[in-house]
Scaffold this motif. Structure first.
Motif, PDB file in Angstrom:
ATOM      1  N   GLY A   1      21.836 -12.390 -12.569  1.00  5.59           N
ATOM      2  CA  GLY A   1      20.485 -11.869 -12.748  1.00  5.59           C
ATOM      3  C   GLY A   1      19.859 -11.391 -11.455  1.00  5.59           C
ATOM      4  N   MET A   2      20.215 -12.034 -10.356  1.00  2.09           N
ATOM      5  CA  MET A   2      19.632 -11.671  -9.068  1.00  2.09           C
ATOM      6  C   MET A   2      20.377 -10.553  -8.357  1.00  2.09           C
ATOM      7  SD  MET A   2      18.595 -15.389  -7.429  1.00  2.09           S
ATOM      8  CE  MET A   2      17.651 -14.633  -6.093  1.00  2.09           C
ATOM      9  N   PHE A   3      21.716 -10.510  -8.514  1.00  5.80           N
ATOM     10  CA  PHE A   3      22.499  -9.629  -7.664  1.00  5.80           C
ATOM     11  C   PHE A   3      23.474  -8.693  -8.389  1.00  5.80           C
ATOM     12  CE2 PHE A   3      21.665 -13.581  -5.185  1.00  5.80           C
ATOM     13  CZ  PHE A   3      20.763 -13.020  -4.282  1.00  5.80           C
TER      14      PHE A   3
ATOM     15  N   VAL B   1      20.946 -26.488 -10.681  1.00 10.60           N
ATOM     16  CA  VAL B   1      21.278 -25.066 -10.775  1.00 10.60           C
ATOM     17  C   VAL B   1      21.356 -24.422  -9.393  1.00 10.60           C
ATOM     18  CG1 VAL B   1      20.551 -22.821 -11.667  1.00 10.60           C
ATOM     19  CG2 VAL B   1      20.237 -24.883 -13.059  1.00 10.60           C
ATOM     20  N   ILE B   2      20.359 -24.705  -8.555  1.00  9.89           N
ATOM     21  CA  ILE B   2      20.346 -24.124  -7.208  1.00  9.89           C
ATOM     22  C   ILE B   2      20.927 -25.158  -6.243  1.00  9.89           C
ATOM     23  CG2 ILE B   2      18.960 -22.929  -5.466  1.00  9.89           C
ATOM     24  CD1 ILE B   2      16.876 -22.397  -7.599  1.00  9.89           C
TER      25      ILE B   2
ATOM     26  N   PHE C   1      11.534 -18.177   0.380  1.00 10.70           N
ATOM     27  CA  PHE C   1      12.643 -19.094   0.674  1.00 10.70           C
ATOM     28  C   PHE C   1      12.211 -20.555   0.488  1.00 10.70           C
ATOM     29  CE2 PHE C   1      14.328 -15.429   3.198  1.00 10.70           C
ATOM     30  CZ  PHE C   1      15.490 -15.272   2.460  1.00 10.70           C
ATOM     31  N   GLU C   2      10.953 -20.860   0.797  1.00 14.26           N
ATOM     32  CA  GLU C   2      10.450 -22.206   0.571  1.00 14.26           C
ATOM     33  C   GLU C   2      10.383 -22.513  -0.921  1.00 14.26           C
ATOM     34  OE1 GLU C   2       9.842 -24.636   2.792  1.00 14.26           O
ATOM     35  OE2 GLU C   2      10.772 -23.226   4.193  1.00 14.26           O
ATOM     36  N   LYS C   3      10.035 -21.484  -1.722  1.00 16.11           N
ATOM     37  CA  LYS C   3      10.004 -21.669  -3.175  1.00 16.11           C
ATOM     38  C   LYS C   3      11.408 -21.930  -3.709  1.00 16.11           C
ATOM     39  CE  LYS C   3       7.357 -19.094  -5.768  1.00 16.11           C
ATOM     40  NZ  LYS C   3       6.603 -17.966  -6.373  1.00 16.11           N
ATOM     41  N   LEU C   4      12.397 -21.268  -3.127  1.00 11.37           N
ATOM     42  CA  LEU C   4      13.778 -21.527  -3.528  1.00 11.37           C
ATOM     43  C   LEU C   4      14.139 -22.990  -3.304  1.00 11.37           C
ATOM     44  CD1 LEU C   4      15.818 -18.433  -2.231  1.00 11.37           C
ATOM     45  CD2 LEU C   4      15.683 -19.241  -4.598  1.00 11.37           C
ATOM     46  N   LYS C   5      13.739 -23.512  -2.152  1.00 16.83           N
ATOM     47  CA  LYS C   5      14.047 -24.908  -1.841  1.00 16.83           C
ATOM     48  C   LYS C   5      13.289 -25.856  -2.774  1.00 16.83           C
ATOM     49  CE  LYS C   5      15.024 -23.970   3.042  1.00 16.83           C
ATOM     50  NZ  LYS C   5      14.581 -24.185   4.446  1.00 16.83           N
TER      51      LYS C   5
ATOM     52  N   LEU D   1      22.409 -21.931  -3.185  1.00 18.66           N
ATOM     53  CA  LEU D   1      21.315 -21.573  -2.278  1.00 18.66           C
ATOM     54  C   LEU D   1      21.839 -20.782  -1.094  1.00 18.66           C
ATOM     55  CD1 LEU D   1      18.293 -21.843  -1.612  1.00 18.66           C
ATOM     56  CD2 LEU D   1      18.852 -23.940  -0.359  1.00 18.66           C
ATOM     57  N   SER D   2      22.983 -21.180  -0.565  1.00 20.29           N
ATOM     58  CA  SER D   2      23.582 -20.458   0.567  1.00 20.29           C
ATOM     59  C   SER D   2      23.947 -19.031   0.178  1.00 20.29           C
ATOM     60  CB  SER D   2      24.831 -21.198   1.055  1.00 20.29           C
ATOM     61  OG  SER D   2      24.505 -22.468   1.579  1.00 20.29           O
ATOM     62  N   ILE D   3      24.483 -18.852  -1.040  1.00 11.28           N
ATOM     63  CA  ILE D   3      24.829 -17.506  -1.512  1.00 11.28           C
ATOM     64  C   ILE D   3      23.573 -16.652  -1.633  1.00 11.28           C
ATOM     65  CG2 ILE D   3      25.691 -16.195  -3.488  1.00 11.28           C
ATOM     66  CD1 ILE D   3      27.614 -18.541  -4.034  1.00 11.28           C
ATOM     67  N   ILE D   4      22.512 -17.210  -2.221  1.00 11.73           N
ATOM     68  CA  ILE D   4      21.266 -16.460  -2.399  1.00 11.73           C
ATOM     69  C   ILE D   4      20.679 -16.047  -1.064  1.00 11.73           C
ATOM     70  CG2 ILE D   4      18.882 -16.617  -3.203  1.00 11.73           C
ATOM     71  CD1 ILE D   4      19.868 -18.470  -5.438  1.00 11.73           C
ATOM     72  N   ILE D   5      20.589 -16.997  -0.142  1.00  6.60           N
ATOM     73  CA  ILE D   5      20.010 -16.702   1.173  1.00  6.60           C
ATOM     74  C   ILE D   5      20.846 -15.667   1.910  1.00  6.60           C
ATOM     75  CG2 ILE D   5      19.516 -17.657   3.457  1.00  6.60           C
ATOM     76  CD1 ILE D   5      18.690 -20.256   2.064  1.00  6.60           C
ATOM     77  N   SER D   6      22.172 -15.799   1.830  1.00  6.05           N
ATOM     78  CA  SER D   6      23.059 -14.867   2.507  1.00  6.05           C
ATOM     79  C   SER D   6      22.892 -13.454   1.974  1.00  6.05           C
ATOM     80  CB  SER D   6      24.511 -15.314   2.328  1.00  6.05           C
ATOM     81  OG  SER D   6      25.402 -14.382   2.888  1.00  6.05           O
ATOM     82  N   LYS D   7      22.842 -13.319   0.652  1.00  9.56           N
ATOM     83  CA  LYS D   7      22.713 -11.994   0.044  1.00  9.56           C
ATOM     84  C   LYS D   7      21.351 -11.386   0.303  1.00  9.56           C
ATOM     85  CE  LYS D   7      26.133 -12.408  -3.690  1.00  9.56           C
ATOM     86  NZ  LYS D   7      26.881 -11.185  -3.338  1.00  9.56           N
ATOM     87  N   LEU D   8      20.291 -12.198   0.231  1.00  6.54           N
ATOM     88  CA  LEU D   8      18.951 -11.679   0.469  1.00  6.54           C
ATOM     89  C   LEU D   8      18.772 -11.288   1.916  1.00  6.54           C
ATOM     90  CD1 LEU D   8      16.749 -14.107  -1.656  1.00  6.54           C
ATOM     91  CD2 LEU D   8      17.366 -11.757  -2.194  1.00  6.54           C
TER      92      LEU D   8
END
Length: 212
Positions: free
Chosen positions: A94-96, A195-196, A178-182, A201-208
């Motif tokens: 959904g994100m990427f 889920v995260i 990013f704080e909301k992600l955490k 979380l590392s994949i999301i941060i890396s891609k963003l």
């Protein structure tokens, strides 16, 4: 029309043109005639061949934020993934997902429009809630998820991973995002459905980070 389009290209052309007009003029102020005028010689009849009404056009725009059925089927066929891993895969798609990224880039500003956000949330719930609920039950069976209310947790997962990150509802800076992600990671993990996870979380941060 100046060139011959495939049915999929015609549909995307309509959705792209309507997105721009809905952003510029607003959904209520945009007419089918406005959309026709913005197309490459496409007729009103051609629009109604693909969409019953203006409402169905904006629904079509919202649906482009959701993975296509072939993507959902591919996740479902992964017998080597447990229930939690399938939900994580849905989140990342959904994100990427490249198709989603390409088709929704013109529509992102609509997430600041109250009418569109309401339709977006409705479509997201109709399409994704049954799938998430199914994988929560799968996760409970395989031990990857431990929650007492699967149906309600499916709703919470969807709300946290989609609606909560809509900037129109909850304005946010990059740092706050990013704080909301955490925070989302913490809430879901404490609820028994990680889920995260740290890996996700590392994949999301890396891609963003790579896309900025």
């Amino acid at each position: 029309m100046k060139k011959k389009y495939t049915a999929k290209e015609v549909r995307n052309l309509i959705l792209d043109t309507a997105s721009v007009l809905f952003i510029e003029k607003g959904y209520e102020q945009t007419s089918i005639s406005d959309i026709v005028a913005g197309l490459d010689g496409l007729t009103r009849g051609a629009i109604y061949h693909h969409f019953e009404s203006k409402y169905h056009i904006i629904v079509g725009i919202a649906r482009r934020f959701i993975p296509e059925q072939d993507v959902l089927d591919a996740v479902d066929r992964r017998d080597d993934w447990n229930g939690l891993e399938k939900i994580q895969a849905l989140l990342l798609e959904g994100m990427f997902n490249e198709d989603i990224t390409k088709t929704t880039v013109v529509s992102w500003a609509l997430l600041k429009d109250a009418t569109f956000v309401s339709i977006y949330n409705t479509q997201m719930c109709e399409a994704m809630l049954p799938i998430i609920e199914k994988y929560i039950y799968t996760g409970i069976e395989d031990g990857s998820i431990t929650v007492p209310q699967p149906k309600q947790m499916a709703e919470i997962v969807l709300l946290i991973t989609t609606t909560w990150f809509i900037e129109a509802l909850f304005p946010s800076t990059v740092e706050a995002f990013f704080e909301k992600l955490k925070a989302a990671q913490y809430v879901l993990k404490q609820s028994g459905i990680d889920v995260i996870s740290e890996d996700v979380l590392s994949i999301i941060i890396s891609k963003l980070t790579a896309s900025t």
